[in-house]
Scaffold this motif. Structure first.
Motif, PDB file in Angstrom:
ATOM      1  N   ALA A  88      47.690  48.898  37.477  1.00 54.91           N
ATOM      2  CA  ALA A  88      47.550  47.309  37.511  1.00 54.91           C
ATOM      3  C   ALA A  88      46.040  47.007  37.066  1.00 54.91           C
ATOM      4  O   ALA A  88      45.240  47.899  37.243  1.00 54.91           O
ATOM      5  CB  ALA A  88      47.640  46.981  39.095  1.00 54.91           C
ATOM      6  N   VAL A  89      45.934  45.998  36.674  1.00 53.06           N
ATOM      7  CA  VAL A  89      44.238  45.440  36.496  1.00 53.06           C
ATOM      8  C   VAL A  89      44.483  44.156  36.927  1.00 53.06           C
ATOM      9  O   VAL A  89      45.242  43.174  37.272  1.00 53.06           O
ATOM     10  CB  VAL A  89      44.247  45.279  34.739  1.00 53.06           C
ATOM     11  CG1 VAL A  89      45.163  44.395  34.398  1.00 53.06           C
ATOM     12  CG2 VAL A  89      42.624  44.947  34.631  1.00 53.06           C
ATOM     13  N   ALA A  90      42.982  44.071  37.609  1.00 53.47           N
ATOM     14  CA  ALA A  90      42.831  42.725  38.594  1.00 53.47           C
ATOM     15  C   ALA A  90      41.286  41.902  38.255  1.00 53.47           C
ATOM     16  O   ALA A  90      40.532  42.763  37.690  1.00 53.47           O
ATOM     17  CB  ALA A  90      42.765  42.789  39.943  1.00 53.47           C
ATOM     18  N   GLY A  91      41.479  40.607  38.364  1.00 59.66           N
ATOM     19  CA  GLY A  91      40.184  40.034  38.072  1.00 59.66           C
ATOM     20  C   GLY A  91      40.036  38.757  38.833  1.00 59.66           C
ATOM     21  O   GLY A  91      40.960  38.479  39.274  1.00 59.66           O
ATOM     22  N   ILE A  92      38.666  38.425  39.096  1.00 60.18           N
ATOM     23  CA  ILE A  92      38.368  37.413  39.989  1.00 60.18           C
ATOM     24  C   ILE A  92      37.318  36.647  39.420  1.00 60.18           C
ATOM     25  O   ILE A  92      36.563  37.079  38.668  1.00 60.18           O
ATOM     26  CB  ILE A  92      37.520  38.139  41.505  1.00 60.18           C
ATOM     27  CG1 ILE A  92      38.629  38.835  42.268  1.00 60.18           C
ATOM     28  CG2 ILE A  92      37.202  36.881  42.172  1.00 60.18           C
ATOM     29  CD1 ILE A  92      38.158  39.602  43.187  1.00 60.18           C
ATOM     30  N   GLY A  93      37.241  35.217  39.549  1.00 58.14           N
ATOM     31  CA  GLY A  93      36.476  34.263  38.909  1.00 58.14           C
ATOM     32  C   GLY A  93      36.349  34.504  37.603  1.00 58.14           C
ATOM     33  O   GLY A  93      37.442  34.379  36.920  1.00 58.14           O
ATOM     34  N   PRO A  94      35.384  34.219  36.777  1.00 59.13           N
ATOM     35  CA  PRO A  94      35.391  34.222  35.396  1.00 59.13           C
ATOM     36  C   PRO A  94      36.089  35.419  34.606  1.00 59.13           C
ATOM     37  O   PRO A  94      36.652  35.395  33.683  1.00 59.13           O
ATOM     38  CB  PRO A  94      33.948  34.419  34.884  1.00 59.13           C
ATOM     39  CG  PRO A  94      33.140  34.130  36.382  1.00 59.13           C
ATOM     40  CD  PRO A  94      34.068  34.365  37.372  1.00 59.13           C
TER      41      PRO A  94
ATOM     42  N   PRO B 134      37.475  45.930  46.330  1.00 55.73           N
ATOM     43  CA  PRO B 134      36.174  46.308  47.092  1.00 55.73           C
ATOM     44  C   PRO B 134      35.083  45.446  46.964  1.00 55.73           C
ATOM     45  O   PRO B 134      34.376  44.816  47.887  1.00 55.73           O
ATOM     46  CB  PRO B 134      35.802  47.799  46.915  1.00 55.73           C
ATOM     47  CG  PRO B 134      37.144  48.300  46.407  1.00 55.73           C
ATOM     48  CD  PRO B 134      37.768  47.278  45.447  1.00 55.73           C
ATOM     49  N   ALA B 135      34.635  45.125  45.618  1.00 57.42           N
ATOM     50  CA  ALA B 135      33.491  44.566  45.392  1.00 57.42           C
ATOM     51  C   ALA B 135      33.404  42.977  45.823  1.00 57.42           C
ATOM     52  O   ALA B 135      32.360  42.431  46.335  1.00 57.42           O
ATOM     53  CB  ALA B 135      33.154  44.314  43.810  1.00 57.42           C
ATOM     54  N   SER B 136      34.589  42.303  46.063  1.00 57.39           N
ATOM     55  CA  SER B 136      34.831  41.065  46.420  1.00 57.39           C
ATOM     56  C   SER B 136      35.344  40.905  47.761  1.00 57.39           C
ATOM     57  O   SER B 136      35.193  40.000  48.724  1.00 57.39           O
ATOM     58  CB  SER B 136      35.915  40.371  45.715  1.00 57.39           C
ATOM     59  OG  SER B 136      37.241  40.814  45.668  1.00 57.39           O
ATOM     60  N   GLY B 137      35.487  42.181  48.445  1.00 57.16           N
ATOM     61  CA  GLY B 137      36.237  42.145  49.768  1.00 57.16           C
ATOM     62  C   GLY B 137      37.892  41.977  50.014  1.00 57.16           C
ATOM     63  O   GLY B 137      38.301  41.492  50.944  1.00 57.16           O
ATOM     64  N   MET B 138      38.277  41.220  48.685  1.00 53.36           N
ATOM     65  CA  MET B 138      39.781  40.871  48.707  1.00 53.36           C
ATOM     66  C   MET B 138      40.763  41.724  48.710  1.00 53.36           C
ATOM     67  O   MET B 138      40.660  43.163  48.321  1.00 53.36           O
ATOM     68  CB  MET B 138      39.735  40.027  47.578  1.00 53.36           C
ATOM     69  CG  MET B 138      39.053  38.544  47.548  1.00 53.36           C
ATOM     70  SD  MET B 138      39.446  37.684  45.803  1.00 53.36           S
ATOM     71  CE  MET B 138      40.848  36.956  46.198  1.00 53.36           C
ATOM     72  N   LEU B 139      41.744  41.199  49.448  1.00 56.63           N
ATOM     73  CA  LEU B 139      43.192  41.709  49.232  1.00 56.63           C
ATOM     74  C   LEU B 139      44.154  40.754  48.892  1.00 56.63           C
ATOM     75  O   LEU B 139      43.950  39.834  48.993  1.00 56.63           O
ATOM     76  CB  LEU B 139      43.774  42.110  50.853  1.00 56.63           C
ATOM     77  CG  LEU B 139      42.956  43.456  51.562  1.00 56.63           C
ATOM     78  CD1 LEU B 139      43.727  43.390  52.898  1.00 56.63           C
ATOM     79  CD2 LEU B 139      43.103  44.794  50.856  1.00 56.63           C
ATOM     80  N   VAL B 140      44.841  41.481  47.721  1.00 59.41           N
ATOM     81  CA  VAL B 140      45.968  40.634  46.986  1.00 59.41           C
ATOM     82  C   VAL B 140      47.157  41.245  47.422  1.00 59.41           C
ATOM     83  O   VAL B 140      47.428  42.315  46.661  1.00 59.41           O
ATOM     84  CB  VAL B 140      45.492  40.354  45.843  1.00 59.41           C
ATOM     85  CG1 VAL B 140      46.391  39.536  45.060  1.00 59.41           C
ATOM     86  CG2 VAL B 140      44.166  39.751  45.399  1.00 59.41           C
ATOM     87  N   SER B 141      48.342  40.499  48.065  1.00 53.54           N
ATOM     88  CA  SER B 141      49.537  41.104  48.202  1.00 53.54           C
ATOM     89  C   SER B 141      50.101  40.895  46.684  1.00 53.54           C
ATOM     90  O   SER B 141      50.094  39.739  46.028  1.00 53.54           O
ATOM     91  CB  SER B 141      50.455  40.132  49.129  1.00 53.54           C
ATOM     92  OG  SER B 141      51.784  40.675  49.101  1.00 53.54           O
ATOM     93  N   VAL B 142      50.802  42.082  46.127  1.00 54.39           N
ATOM     94  CA  VAL B 142      51.294  41.883  45.031  1.00 54.39           C
ATOM     95  C   VAL B 142      52.985  41.985  45.208  1.00 54.39           C
ATOM     96  O   VAL B 142      53.696  42.312  44.100  1.00 54.39           O
ATOM     97  CB  VAL B 142      51.012  43.118  44.056  1.00 54.39           C
ATOM     98  CG1 VAL B 142      49.421  42.496  43.365  1.00 54.39           C
ATOM     99  CG2 VAL B 142      50.957  44.319  44.388  1.00 54.39           C
ATOM    100  N   ALA B 143      53.144  41.789  46.469  1.00 53.58           N
ATOM    101  CA  ALA B 143      54.869  42.036  46.985  1.00 53.58           C
ATOM    102  C   ALA B 143      55.696  40.999  45.990  1.00 53.58           C
ATOM    103  O   ALA B 143      56.682  41.055  45.792  1.00 53.58           O
ATOM    104  CB  ALA B 143      54.833  41.965  48.424  1.00 53.58           C
ATOM    105  N   ALA B 144      55.100  39.620  45.843  1.00 53.06           N
ATOM    106  CA  ALA B 144      55.810  38.638  45.165  1.00 53.06           C
ATOM    107  C   ALA B 144      55.553  38.715  43.576  1.00 53.06           C
ATOM    108  O   ALA B 144      55.693  37.522  42.845  1.00 53.06           O
ATOM    109  CB  ALA B 144      55.318  37.189  45.540  1.00 53.06           C
ATOM    110  N   ALA B 145      54.949  39.748  43.102  1.00 55.10           N
ATOM    111  CA  ALA B 145      54.903  39.736  41.594  1.00 55.10           C
ATOM    112  C   ALA B 145      55.970  39.390  40.714  1.00 55.10           C
ATOM    113  O   ALA B 145      56.897  40.164  41.079  1.00 55.10           O
ATOM    114  CB  ALA B 145      54.122  41.203  40.979  1.00 55.10           C
ATOM    115  N   ARG B 146      55.809  38.799  39.679  1.00 54.46           N
ATOM    116  CA  ARG B 146      57.136  38.323  38.901  1.00 54.46           C
ATOM    117  C   ARG B 146      56.792  38.810  37.603  1.00 54.46           C
ATOM    118  O   ARG B 146      55.838  38.872  37.057  1.00 54.46           O
ATOM    119  CB  ARG B 146      57.482  36.870  38.987  1.00 54.46           C
ATOM    120  CG  ARG B 146      57.844  36.500  40.543  1.00 54.46           C
ATOM    121  CD  ARG B 146      59.267  37.276  40.916  1.00 54.46           C
ATOM    122  NE  ARG B 146      59.666  36.838  42.216  1.00 54.46           N
ATOM    123  CZ  ARG B 146      59.564  37.544  43.255  1.00 54.46           C
ATOM    124  NH1 ARG B 146      58.940  38.898  43.059  1.00 54.46           N
ATOM    125  NH2 ARG B 146      59.933  37.130  44.511  1.00 54.46           N
TER     126      ARG B 146
END
Length: 153
Positions: A27-33, A121-133
């Motif tokens: 997976a790849v994730a991005g936050i903000g810009p 970790p950098a943002s402290g976020m957790l994102v559930s990907v259980a609903a990924a479509r």
């Protein structure tokens, strides 16, 4: 109370160190810009590649799941993999927690969203990907438009 400089994920203090052997990206994730750049890059993918990804998006966050070779490259994005010691988490490929991954998994799953969880970790976020479509170009473009409107207001 934890010192302000100590990193936290979902309110839990967690220190990270470089991983001796990087995880294979799933997976790849991005936050903000970075999320916007990732969305724009993904929107230029060929139809077959786009159709091979699953994803979740929210306000200021985008997570795409797929084969390592197909994931788009974006500067600043977090590439995530599965540690066999914490299979319900998607952890940064290049970092590992200083605590046992299984303990981190147990702590993060208690009271959090549905697994699997992408740990950023950098943002402290957790994102559930259980609903990924499956990623549809029209949905991706609609998300990009909504993010542009949100940024303009």
């Amino acid at each position: 109370m934890r010192p302000p400089s100590e990193p936290a994920v979902a309110g839990l203090p967690v220190r990270w160190r470089p991983r001796a052997l990087p995880l294979e990206p799933v997976a790849v994730a991005g936050i903000g810009p970075v999320a916007l750049a990732l969305g724009h890059r993904a929107s230029r993918a060929e139809d077959a590649v786009l159709a091979s990804w699953n994803g979740v998006a929210g306000s200021d966050v985008l997570v795409l799941l797929g084969g390592a070779a197909s994931l788009p490259w974006v500067d600043g994005a977090v590439y995530l993999g599965r540690d066999p010691l914490a299979p319900a988490l998607l952890l940064p490929c290049a970092l590992e927690p200083e605590v046992a991954p299984s303990l981190l998994e147990r702590a993060l799953l208690a009271g959090q969203g549905d697994a699997p969880l992408a740990v950023l970790p950098a943002s402290g976020m957790l994102v559930s990907v259980a609903a990924a479509r499956s990623v549809a170009r029209v949905s991706l473009r609609a998300w990009l438009s909504a993010m542009a409107l949100e940024a303009a207001s």
